[in-house]
Scaffold this active site. Structure first.
Site, mmCIF file in Angstrom:
data_model
loop_
_atom_site.group_PDB
_atom_site.id
_atom_site.type_symbol
_atom_site.label_atom_id
_atom_site.label_comp_id
_atom_site.label_asym_id
_atom_site.label_seq_id
_atom_site.Cartn_x
_atom_site.Cartn_y
_atom_site.Cartn_z
ATOM 1 N N SER A 191 0.854 -1.196 0.000
ATOM 2 C CA SER A 191 0.000 0.000 0.000
ATOM 3 C C SER A 191 0.887 1.242 0.000
ATOM 4 O O SER A 191 2.030 1.194 0.487
ATOM 5 C CB SER A 191 -0.872 0.016 1.256
ATOM 6 O OG SER A 191 -1.591 1.226 1.361
ATOM 7 N N TYR A 208 -2.016 -0.143 10.260
ATOM 8 C CA TYR A 208 -2.029 -0.476 8.827
ATOM 9 C C TYR A 208 -0.730 -0.035 8.155
ATOM 10 O O TYR A 208 -0.116 -0.781 7.385
ATOM 11 C CB TYR A 208 -3.247 0.201 8.184
ATOM 12 C CG TYR A 208 -3.546 -0.268 6.780
ATOM 13 C CD1 TYR A 208 -4.207 -1.477 6.551
ATOM 14 C CD2 TYR A 208 -3.184 0.496 5.679
ATOM 15 C CE1 TYR A 208 -4.497 -1.904 5.273
ATOM 16 C CE2 TYR A 208 -3.470 0.086 4.392
ATOM 17 C CZ TYR A 208 -4.132 -1.114 4.182
ATOM 18 O OH TYR A 208 -4.406 -1.533 2.899
HETATM 19 N N1 LIG Z 1 -8.969 -0.689 -0.983
HETATM 20 C C1 LIG Z 1 -7.949 0.116 -0.784
HETATM 21 O O1 LIG Z 1 -8.086 1.357 -0.737
HETATM 22 C C2 LIG Z 1 -6.552 -0.460 -0.689
HETATM 23 C C3 LIG Z 1 -5.464 0.404 -0.863
HETATM 24 C C4 LIG Z 1 -4.169 -0.096 -0.787
HETATM 25 C C5 LIG Z 1 -3.981 -1.461 -0.552
HETATM 26 N N2 LIG Z 1 -5.061 -2.284 -0.371
HETATM 27 C C6 LIG Z 1 -4.809 -3.701 -0.124
HETATM 28 O O2 LIG Z 1 -5.390 -4.451 -1.174
HETATM 29 C C7 LIG Z 1 -5.660 -5.783 -0.719
HETATM 30 C C8 LIG Z 1 -7.057 -6.172 -1.147
HETATM 31 O O3 LIG Z 1 -7.976 -5.312 -0.494
HETATM 32 P P1 LIG Z 1 -9.381 -4.920 -1.130
HETATM 33 O O4 LIG Z 1 -9.449 -3.447 -1.153
HETATM 34 O O5 LIG Z 1 -9.626 -5.708 -2.368
HETATM 35 O O6 LIG Z 1 -10.339 -5.411 0.071
HETATM 36 P P2 LIG Z 1 -11.682 -6.253 0.098
HETATM 37 O O7 LIG Z 1 -12.166 -6.111 1.489
HETATM 38 O O8 LIG Z 1 -12.559 -5.899 -1.032
HETATM 39 O O9 LIG Z 1 -11.167 -7.753 -0.152
HETATM 40 C C9 LIG Z 1 -10.371 -8.428 0.779
HETATM 41 C C10 LIG Z 1 -10.541 -9.937 0.574
HETATM 42 O O10 LIG Z 1 -9.660 -10.607 1.504
HETATM 43 C C11 LIG Z 1 -10.395 -11.649 2.121
HETATM 44 N N3 LIG Z 1 -9.822 -11.922 3.443
HETATM 45 C C12 LIG Z 1 -9.854 -11.107 4.544
HETATM 46 N N4 LIG Z 1 -9.260 -11.724 5.575
HETATM 47 C C13 LIG Z 1 -8.836 -12.933 5.126
HETATM 48 C C14 LIG Z 1 -8.152 -14.014 5.726
HETATM 49 N N5 LIG Z 1 -7.795 -14.004 7.032
HETATM 50 N N6 LIG Z 1 -7.859 -15.101 4.969
HETATM 51 C C15 LIG Z 1 -8.227 -15.142 3.672
HETATM 52 N N7 LIG Z 1 -8.893 -14.152 3.048
HETATM 53 C C16 LIG Z 1 -9.189 -13.065 3.771
HETATM 54 C C17 LIG Z 1 -11.826 -11.130 2.216
HETATM 55 O O11 LIG Z 1 -12.748 -12.175 2.399
HETATM 56 C C18 LIG Z 1 -11.952 -10.431 0.861
HETATM 57 O O12 LIG Z 1 -12.370 -11.329 -0.143
HETATM 58 C C19 LIG Z 1 -5.431 -5.761 0.792
HETATM 59 O O13 LIG Z 1 -4.168 -6.302 1.086
HETATM 60 C C20 LIG Z 1 -5.446 -4.266 1.127
HETATM 61 O O14 LIG Z 1 -4.724 -3.976 2.306
HETATM 62 C C21 LIG Z 1 -6.335 -1.817 -0.452
#
Ligand SMILES: NC(=O)c1ccc[n+]([C@@H]2O[C@H](COP(=O)([O-])OP(=O)(O)OC[C@H]3O[C@@H](n4cnc5c(N)ncnc54)[C@H](O)[C@@H]3O)[C@@H](O)[C@H]2O)c1
Length: 256
Positions: free
Chosen positions: A134, A147
């Site tokens: 991130s 985070y």
């Molecule tokens: N959305 C943002 O703004 C953003 C920005 C930077 C980085 N990220 C990173 O991107 C990645 C994906 O996030 P997203 O935005 O798609 O979120 P999201 O909440 O849409 O999806 C996250 C997925 O991870 C799964 N998950 C959660 N805990 C879990 C576990 N213990 N074991 C297995 N699966 C698990 C959930 O069921 C879900 O399907 C993450 O690592 C997040 O930190 C997100």
């Protein structure tokens, strides 16, 4: 060019957001995809013609089983996307709770660490590992101590893994997005970040999950063979400097 035909890809957090967009794109590009998620994604797997394996990435045993199951289903892995993650409501350091830090650490770092620990034994040489880090791993955000700290750790362990796996020609990289328009971005407590999106990110909008999936496609393909140990910014220009919209907002009503 950029074919993923018959490549075996494991995508954690494949049931939502970035993971889901990546699952769809990799399926379209011909990969044999394992959707690895803590929530049941069997219906999605049936719809897309791929496979679902349950995993809790915070559990070492569960991640180990994921790779054993993957090898039984499809054979050795070519692309491993350590992407599953959570966010917790923001709190200032004076209110920091170690429990909350450990909760984020266990999922967001545990998933990457266990993927790096157990994945390579089940991978083909020349494969690609991609960790979702991130922008919060490179710069600080007030109220997001847990985070930010954990995503910084993801970047560092990516570099170590790239060095350790270079002999097998397994490339290890991570991507550092700013806000992506997924359910996580709309989680409770994230309201301020959403309000800022129009002028904090120089491109004036959030990133779409499909834009991250496109980067992952490139990084997983055989066309991308000299990239390893990197932490790629996908932040709409944020790290280039202050955007014109932000300058306009900051100088509103100011005579220059
Ligand atoms: N959305 C943002 O703004 C953003 C920005 C930077 C980085 N990220 C990173 O991107 C990645 C994906 O996030 P997203 O935005 O798609 O979120 P999201 O909440 O849409 O999806 C996250 C997925 O991870 C799964 N998950 C959660 N805990 C879990 C576990 N213990 N074991 C297995 N699966 C698990 C959930 O069921 C879900 O399907 C993450 O690592 C997040 O930190 C997100």
């Amino acid at each position: 060019m950029f074919s993923l035909k018959d490549k075996v890809a494991v995508i954690t957090g494949g049931g939502s957001g970035v993971g889901l967009a990546t699952v769809k794109r990799f399926c379209e590009a011909g990969a044999k995809v394992i959707i690895a998620d803590i929530t049941d994604q069997q219906a999605l797997a049936d719809e897309l013609g791929c496979r679902y394996v349950h995993v809790d990435v915070s559990s070492e045993e569960s991640v180990k089983r994921l790779f054993e199951a993957t090898e039984e289903i499809y054979g050795k892995v070519d692309a491993l996307i350590n992407n599953a993650g959570i966010i917790v409501p923001g709190e200032m350091l004076e209110d920091a709770q170690m429990d909350e830090y450990l909760k984020v650490f266990n999922v967001n770092f545990g998933g990457v660490l266990y993927g790096l620990k157990y994945g390579p034994a089940h991978m083909n040489d020349g494969g690609s590992i991609i960790n979702t880090a991130s922008l919060a791993g490179k710069i600080g955000f007030p109220g997001y101590g847990a985070y930010c700290s954990v995503k910084g750790s993801v970047i560092q362990v990516t570099r170590v893994a790239a060095l350790e796996l270079a002999e097998r020609n397994i490339r290890v990289n991570c991507v550092c997005p700013s806000t992506i328009d997924t359910p996580m971005a709309h989680a409770e407590g994230n309201e301020l970040e959403l309000m800022l999106k129009d002028y904090v990110w120089p491109l004036g909008r959030m990133c779409e999950p499909e834009e991250i999936a496109a980067m992952y496609h490139f990084m997983a393909a055989d066309d991308c063979t000299y990239l390893t140990g990197t932490a790629i910014d996908m932040d709409g220009g944020y790290k280039a400097g202050t955007g014109m919209k932000a300058i306009g907002k900051l100088t509103e009503g100011v005579e220059l």
